[in-house]
Design a protein around this motif. Structure first.
Motif: not given
Length: 293
Positions: A161-163, A111-113, A87-89, A144-147
């Protein structure tokens, strides 16, 4: 080993979800304008390589529904929580992190990334960004937090890359030549609606639905008849404009975008009709494709 999975993009209106989707997929799949609530459906964009398939989903912005159409839009957003592998929030540097806490609580229980993306960082400074990261970490401690800046493609390579690292092992869900789950007609309606969002003010764009009544593809040309539905007679007059000039401008701009999208000559005819209060009619919403999947 082959990896495949559903990467679903959620968040509040106007934080840049559609811009991000288009950057990740590499095609203009979703409407991306400066106006909120532009995405009305759940739209999939598929990225394929020999050993991987990423199925991205753009969803409508999460909001408290004021009419039936927005209820259906919220359903599309909530359904993206049910079948995601990742999930990308998406949020941004000006949004209040406590906005729509009910939806946020559902995200926190998953429960997923979950990757929380703070978008539009080019509009902020380092001090404010550090404070935002801390606030979001307290709200979604497992994420995980990514700006990023989706518009400027900053951080999107790192995200991709992280996905790929988090993607589960699985065979492909769709044909490797497929770019989206939507038919060609859908993108005609979206492109016309995008032009309406750009060229009309206030409530007009949100009272509009577009239906393709004719889509005939030939070797070098596509012939399209589209109907623009509005809720009131006064809106019909505004859409058409003085001596039809406003509608002509929208149709011309839509035709140019359609020719780029399909890489063919487009013959486009547009008509305007009134369908009173269609946004609150379940029957009409079903006819316009808002029925739950």
């Amino acid at each position: 080993m082959h990896k495949a999975g559903f990467v679903n993009i959620v968040g509040n209106p106007n934080v840049g979800k559609s811009t991000l989707m288009n950057q990740l997929v590499g095609e203009k799949i979703s409407i991306a304008t400066f106006k909120a609530q532009t995405t009305r459906h759940r739209i999939m964009g598929i990225v394929n390589t020999d050993d991987m398939q990423i199925v991205f989903s753009d969803t409508p912005g999460v909001l408290k529904p004021n009419y039936k159409m927005q209820e259906m839009m919220l359903h599309f957003s909530e359904s993206a929580l049910a079948d995601a592998d990742i999930l990308l929030y998406v949020t941004d540097v000006v949004e209040n992190p406590e906005k729509n806490v009910d939806f946020l609580e559902k995200v926190g229980k998953m429960d997923i990334p979950v990757i929380l993306l703070i978008n539009k960082i080019d509009e902020s400074d380092q001090k404010k960004l550090v404070e935002l990261v801390e606030r979001w970490h307290s709200l979604l401690p497992k994420a995980e937090i990514l700006p990023i800046s989706a518009k400027n493609k900053f951080g999107t390579d790192v995200l991709m890359k992280r996905i790929q690292e988090l993607l589960p092992e699985s065979p492909a869900y769709f044909d490797k030549n497929q770019l989206t789950d939507k038919p060609a007609k859908f993108f005609v309606t979206e492109i016309i609606r995008e032009k309406i969002l750009r060229y009309y003010d206030k409530e007009i764009p949100y009272s509009v639905e577009v239906v393709v009544e004719r889509f005939k593809e030939e070797t070098k040309q596509i012939n399209i008849n589209a109907v623009i539905y509005v809720e009131r007679d006064s809106q019909k007059g505004i859409i058409i404009g003085h001596q039809g000039m406003a509608l002509k401008k929208v149709s011309t701009e839509a035709r140019k975008s359609l020719e780029r999208f399909f890489d063919k000559k487009i013959y486009l005819e547009t008509f305007v009709k009134v369908d009173k209060d269609w946004r609150n009619s379940q029957k009409e919403l079903n006819n316009f494709g808002y029925n739950p999947e």
